[in-house]
Design a protein around this motif. Structure first.
Motif, PDB file in Angstrom:
ATOM      1  N   ASP A  42       0.974  -1.197   0.003  1.00 13.10           N
ATOM      2  CA  ASP A  42       0.020   0.016  -0.046  1.00 13.10           C
ATOM      3  C   ASP A  42       0.840   1.105   0.241  1.00 13.10           C
ATOM      4  O   ASP A  42       1.661   1.568   1.092  1.00 13.10           O
ATOM      5  N   PHE A  43       1.009   1.957  -1.148  1.00 13.18           N
ATOM      6  CA  PHE A  43       1.682   3.140  -1.074  1.00 13.18           C
ATOM      7  C   PHE A  43       0.907   4.404  -0.394  1.00 13.18           C
ATOM      8  O   PHE A  43       1.474   5.464  -0.248  1.00 13.18           O
ATOM      9  N   GLY A  44      -0.171   4.419   0.081  1.00  8.89           N
ATOM     10  CA  GLY A  44      -0.909   5.262   0.947  1.00  8.89           C
ATOM     11  C   GLY A  44      -1.406   6.290  -0.047  1.00  8.89           C
ATOM     12  O   GLY A  44      -1.656   6.081  -1.227  1.00  8.89           O
ATOM     13  N   ASP A  45      -1.340   7.709   0.359  1.00  6.83           N
ATOM     14  CA  ASP A  45      -1.826   8.579  -0.379  1.00  6.83           C
ATOM     15  C   ASP A  45      -0.594   9.396  -1.046  1.00  6.83           C
ATOM     16  O   ASP A  45       0.449   9.513  -0.502  1.00  6.83           O
ATOM     17  N   ILE A  46      -0.755   9.438  -2.347  1.00  4.86           N
ATOM     18  CA  ILE A  46       0.106  10.193  -3.079  1.00  4.86           C
ATOM     19  C   ILE A  46      -0.703  11.327  -3.995  1.00  4.86           C
ATOM     20  O   ILE A  46      -1.850  11.252  -4.257  1.00  4.86           O
ATOM     21  N   VAL A  47       0.144  12.023  -4.662  1.00  6.76           N
ATOM     22  CA  VAL A  47      -0.520  13.150  -5.111  1.00  6.76           C
ATOM     23  C   VAL A  47      -0.356  12.797  -6.835  1.00  6.76           C
ATOM     24  O   VAL A  47       0.552  12.422  -7.477  1.00  6.76           O
ATOM     25  N   LYS A 108      -8.880   5.886  -5.529  1.00  5.29           N
ATOM     26  CA  LYS A 108      -8.205   4.718  -4.916  1.00  5.29           C
ATOM     27  C   LYS A 108      -7.948   3.807  -6.128  1.00  5.29           C
ATOM     28  O   LYS A 108      -8.842   3.579  -7.252  1.00  5.29           O
ATOM     29  N   GLN A 109      -6.793   3.438  -6.166  1.00  4.39           N
ATOM     30  CA  GLN A 109      -6.335   2.738  -7.357  1.00  4.39           C
ATOM     31  C   GLN A 109      -5.889   1.260  -6.649  1.00  4.39           C
ATOM     32  O   GLN A 109      -5.075   1.205  -5.662  1.00  4.39           O
ATOM     33  N   ILE A 127       0.957 -10.567  -7.677  1.00  3.73           N
ATOM     34  CA  ILE A 127       1.082  -9.452  -6.495  1.00  3.73           C
ATOM     35  C   ILE A 127       0.385  -8.288  -6.843  1.00  3.73           C
ATOM     36  O   ILE A 127       0.050  -8.276  -8.137  1.00  3.73           O
ATOM     37  N   SER A 128      -0.046  -7.335  -5.912  1.00  5.86           N
ATOM     38  CA  SER A 128      -0.532  -6.238  -6.061  1.00  5.86           C
ATOM     39  C   SER A 128      -0.182  -5.117  -5.028  1.00  5.86           C
ATOM     40  O   SER A 128       0.588  -5.205  -4.187  1.00  5.86           O
ATOM     41  N   PHE A 129      -0.649  -3.952  -5.627  1.00  4.08           N
ATOM     42  CA  PHE A 129      -0.501  -2.819  -4.874  1.00  4.08           C
ATOM     43  C   PHE A 129      -1.960  -1.778  -4.824  1.00  4.08           C
ATOM     44  O   PHE A 129      -2.649  -1.845  -5.762  1.00  4.08           O
ATOM     45  N   THR A 130      -1.902  -1.298  -3.924  1.00  9.37           N
ATOM     46  CA  THR A 130      -2.825  -0.132  -3.579  1.00  9.37           C
ATOM     47  C   THR A 130      -2.405   1.257  -3.315  1.00  9.37           C
ATOM     48  O   THR A 130      -1.236   1.403  -2.944  1.00  9.37           O
ATOM     49  N   THR A 131      -3.198   2.345  -3.767  1.00 13.08           N
ATOM     50  CA  THR A 131      -2.810   3.596  -3.461  1.00 13.08           C
ATOM     51  C   THR A 131      -4.108   4.437  -3.574  1.00 13.08           C
ATOM     52  O   THR A 131      -5.044   4.138  -4.285  1.00 13.08           O
ATOM     53  N   ASN A 132      -3.904   5.801  -3.029  1.00  8.33           N
ATOM     54  CA  ASN A 132      -5.035   6.677  -3.126  1.00  8.33           C
ATOM     55  C   ASN A 132      -4.440   7.853  -3.783  1.00  8.33           C
ATOM     56  O   ASN A 132      -3.491   8.452  -3.202  1.00  8.33           O
ATOM     57  N   VAL A 133      -4.908   8.276  -5.055  1.00  4.68           N
ATOM     58  CA  VAL A 133      -4.191   9.296  -5.933  1.00  4.68           C
ATOM     59  C   VAL A 133      -5.174  10.527  -5.587  1.00  4.68           C
ATOM     60  O   VAL A 133      -6.229  10.636  -5.592  1.00  4.68           O
ATOM     61  N   LEU A 134      -4.434  11.653  -4.739  1.00  2.00           N
ATOM     62  CA  LEU A 134      -4.872  12.800  -4.736  1.00  2.00           C
ATOM     63  C   LEU A 134      -4.808  14.015  -5.735  1.00  2.00           C
ATOM     64  O   LEU A 134      -3.891  13.963  -6.203  1.00  2.00           O
TER      65      LEU A 134
END
Length: 141
Positions: A42-47, A108-109, A127-134
């Motif tokens: 999880d990359f968390g919040d990114i811009v 959310k991605q 494998i997978s990843f998530t992130t929230n693009v702000l």
């Protein structure tokens, strides 16, 4: 008589099931097995516009060399940047680097990456990843 016949048929079917299960376990033990240290990130919040990368480390826990032939992504925003091209011996380690470009993305991605290989555990090859693009804030002059 009918009871005995039913019991014999039941035992024969059950025995066949046990044999099939045992042969499947033997096949899984004889071959390459890809085992990831962690399969999600999880990359968390990114811009919006940020570019991020994650390295997924794995070990060949099988009995045969592991050969990765491809790394498949679901969209152009996700890029496999590197993976081992040479066979990985049993007990050997490797890593797959995945990059994500958030340009043009919002919210959310959740991205899934499939590792194509000769591993007998095909279910362990994702494998997978998530992130929230702000939203990128525009600076006022």
């Amino acid at each position: 008589m009918k009871k005995n016949l039913f019991m014999i048929i039941f035992l024969a079917v059950a025995a066949q099931g046990f044999v099939l299960q045992a042969s499947a376990q033997t096949a899984a033990a004889n071959g390459a097995v890809i085992t990831f240290e962690k399969k999600t990130h999880d990359f968390g919040d990114i811009v919006q516009g940020d570019k991020v990368e994650q390295v997924f480390k794995f070990t060949n826990t099988g009995t045969e060399p592991l050969i990765i032939t491809n790394v498949q992504v679901t969209c152009g925003c996700t890029t496999p940047k590197g993976w081992p091209r040479d066979p990985i011996a049993p007990g050997g380690k490797g890593e797959v680097t995945i990059a994500f470009n958030s340009a043009g993305k919002m919210g959310k991605q959740n991205k899934v990456v499939t590792i194509v290989s000769n591993a007998v555990n095909a279910d362990g090859a994702q494998i997978s990843f998530t992130t929230n693009v702000l939203e990128k804030k525009v600076q006022q002059p």
